[in-house]
Design a protein around this motif. Structure first.
Motif, mmCIF file in Angstrom:
data_model
loop_
_atom_site.group_PDB
_atom_site.id
_atom_site.type_symbol
_atom_site.label_atom_id
_atom_site.label_comp_id
_atom_site.label_asym_id
_atom_site.label_seq_id
_atom_site.Cartn_x
_atom_site.Cartn_y
_atom_site.Cartn_z
ATOM 1 N N VAL A 1 35.278 35.323 28.361
ATOM 2 C CA VAL A 1 36.040 35.024 28.811
ATOM 3 C C VAL A 1 36.590 33.471 28.154
ATOM 4 O O VAL A 1 37.461 33.638 27.871
ATOM 5 N N SER A 2 35.489 32.959 27.968
ATOM 6 C CA SER A 2 35.561 31.517 27.197
ATOM 7 C C SER A 2 36.560 31.712 26.189
ATOM 8 O O SER A 2 37.604 31.206 25.327
ATOM 9 N N THR B 1 45.354 31.816 42.986
ATOM 10 C CA THR B 1 44.686 30.731 42.720
ATOM 11 C C THR B 1 44.090 30.491 41.366
ATOM 12 O O THR B 1 43.718 29.644 40.868
ATOM 13 N N ARG B 2 43.595 32.078 40.629
ATOM 14 C CA ARG B 2 43.090 32.033 39.163
ATOM 15 C C ARG B 2 43.834 31.096 38.239
ATOM 16 O O ARG B 2 42.999 31.066 37.285
ATOM 17 N N GLY B 3 45.354 30.980 38.474
ATOM 18 C CA GLY B 3 46.267 30.819 37.770
ATOM 19 C C GLY B 3 46.295 28.935 37.247
ATOM 20 O O GLY B 3 46.498 28.373 36.071
ATOM 21 N N LEU C 1 42.720 28.449 35.535
ATOM 22 C CA LEU C 1 42.926 28.811 34.119
ATOM 23 C C LEU C 1 43.910 27.704 33.297
ATOM 24 O O LEU C 1 44.182 27.361 32.052
ATOM 25 N N SER C 2 45.283 27.363 33.619
ATOM 26 C CA SER C 2 45.739 26.104 32.949
ATOM 27 C C SER C 2 45.142 25.305 32.781
ATOM 28 O O SER C 2 45.846 24.711 31.562
ATOM 29 N N ARG C 3 44.466 24.795 33.393
ATOM 30 C CA ARG C 3 43.303 22.908 33.195
ATOM 31 C C ARG C 3 42.460 23.472 32.468
ATOM 32 O O ARG C 3 42.080 23.288 30.918
ATOM 33 N N ARG C 4 42.027 24.322 32.290
ATOM 34 C CA ARG C 4 41.018 25.295 30.959
ATOM 35 C C ARG C 4 42.447 25.312 29.346
ATOM 36 O O ARG C 4 41.729 24.480 28.335
ATOM 37 N N LEU C 5 42.996 25.434 29.655
ATOM 38 C CA LEU C 5 43.803 26.085 28.558
ATOM 39 C C LEU C 5 44.515 24.202 27.918
ATOM 40 O O LEU C 5 44.629 24.178 27.054
ATOM 41 N N ALA C 6 44.505 23.588 28.910
ATOM 42 C CA ALA C 6 44.894 22.164 29.027
ATOM 43 C C ALA C 6 43.952 21.712 28.010
ATOM 44 O O ALA C 6 44.179 20.602 27.153
ATOM 45 N N ASN D 1 41.328 49.302 39.662
ATOM 46 C CA ASN D 1 41.106 47.437 40.520
ATOM 47 C C ASN D 1 41.067 46.731 39.477
ATOM 48 O O ASN D 1 39.997 46.995 38.699
ATOM 49 N N VAL D 2 41.511 45.794 39.177
ATOM 50 C CA VAL D 2 40.824 44.541 38.333
ATOM 51 C C VAL D 2 40.473 43.641 38.749
ATOM 52 O O VAL D 2 41.880 43.216 39.418
ATOM 53 N N LYS D 3 39.383 42.443 38.260
ATOM 54 C CA LYS D 3 38.610 41.384 39.617
ATOM 55 C C LYS D 3 38.615 40.490 38.496
ATOM 56 O O LYS D 3 37.712 40.617 37.370
ATOM 57 N N VAL D 4 39.202 39.479 38.549
ATOM 58 C CA VAL D 4 39.035 38.367 37.671
ATOM 59 C C VAL D 4 38.473 37.103 38.788
ATOM 60 O O VAL D 4 38.708 37.118 39.298
ATOM 61 N N THR D 5 37.185 36.999 38.493
ATOM 62 C CA THR D 5 36.490 36.065 39.012
ATOM 63 C C THR D 5 36.104 35.193 38.223
ATOM 64 O O THR D 5 36.199 34.625 36.906
ATOM 65 N N LEU D 6 36.413 33.068 38.109
ATOM 66 C CA LEU D 6 36.157 31.999 37.641
ATOM 67 C C LEU D 6 35.332 31.606 38.601
ATOM 68 O O LEU D 6 34.867 31.114 39.223
ATOM 69 N N ALA D 7 34.534 30.595 37.438
ATOM 70 C CA ALA D 7 33.549 29.694 37.962
ATOM 71 C C ALA D 7 34.516 28.193 38.811
ATOM 72 O O ALA D 7 33.259 28.086 40.003
ATOM 73 N N GLU D 8 35.434 28.026 38.810
ATOM 74 C CA GLU D 8 36.077 26.984 40.081
ATOM 75 C C GLU D 8 36.762 27.742 41.031
ATOM 76 O O GLU D 8 36.262 26.626 42.028
ATOM 77 N N THR D 9 36.610 29.125 41.329
ATOM 78 C CA THR D 9 36.673 29.331 42.388
ATOM 79 C C THR D 9 35.999 30.847 42.917
ATOM 80 O O THR D 9 36.054 30.565 44.207
ATOM 81 N N ASP D 10 35.097 30.814 42.192
ATOM 82 C CA ASP D 10 34.295 31.900 42.080
ATOM 83 C C ASP D 10 33.542 31.604 42.146
ATOM 84 O O ASP D 10 31.706 32.922 42.198
ATOM 85 N N GLY D 11 32.144 30.969 40.861
ATOM 86 C CA GLY D 11 31.728 30.755 40.929
ATOM 87 C C GLY D 11 30.423 31.140 40.229
ATOM 88 O O GLY D 11 29.676 30.725 39.048
#
Length: 194
Positions: A26-27, A54-56, A59-64, A172-182
């Motif tokens: 992901v990184s 939610t997860r966009g 992701l936008s903050r990470r991209l910035a 089904n594709v499931k994305v989890t991110l540290a900021e929202t899902d740990g």
């Protein structure tokens, strides 16, 4: 009275779960998208990133953050809530309206890059375009997604894609991110077990 022996049936097969992207992947994908944005936008000049909850949003903050790390450029980041613009409001439970938070410089005359986690039917992006037209008039609009899984119902495509994942409709594709899902991970659920 004797009953015939019960037919032995095997237990139902559990749907498969496959990790498509682990945390390190992901990184790397976020880094690659950030580089692509810098390349295609002449160093992110006049560019604004708007995350679709939610997860966009993370992701936008990470991209910035990655763009800033790579080029020392500060790209404004905002949030675009699409709740009231969705075409499935009558079919699903009422959702809480979230905040739309535009950068202080606004979006008029800027290149806006909408950021989301998964591109599927295209309906979320259509709702985002409708919401965007109510808050300003960007010079152009682009789309960045972590995963494109196909099966479009509308003529929409992403300008920046982290990973194309061919899927069946039943999957089904499931994305989890540290900021929202740990944790950071992309998993594919469904299909037949391997």
């Amino acid at each position: 009275m004797a009953y015939p022996p019960a037919a032995h049936s095997s237990p139902p097969r559990q749907p498969s779960v496959k990790v498509i992207l682990a945390a390190a992947d992901v990184s790397r994908v976020v880094d690659r998208i950030a580089h692509q944005i810098l390349e295609k936008t002449q160093g992110a000049a006049d560019t604004v990133l708007l995350g679709i909850p939610t997860r966009g949003v993370p992701l936008s903050r990470r991209l910035a953050d990655r763009i800033s790390t790579f080029e020392g450029v500060t790209v404004p980041v905002g949030v675009l809530d699409i709740t009231l613009y969705r075409d499935d409001l009558r079919r699903h439970a009422t959702r809480a309206v979230g905040p739309t938070d535009l950068p202080s410089g606004g979006i008029d005359g800027k290149r806006v890059i909408l950021v989301d986690d998964v591109l599927f039917s295209g309906r979320t992006v259509r709702a985002a375009l409708d919401a965007l037209s109510d808050v300003g008039r960007p010079a152009s609009v682009q789309l960045a997604v972590l995963v494109d899984r196909g099966h479009r119902q509308l003529p929409i495509r992403a300008d920046y894609v982290g990973k194309n994942i061919p899927t069946a409709l039943a999957e089904n594709v499931k994305v989890t991110l540290a900021e929202t899902d740990g944790a950071d991970e992309v998993r594919l659920y469904g299909g037949s077990p391997s």
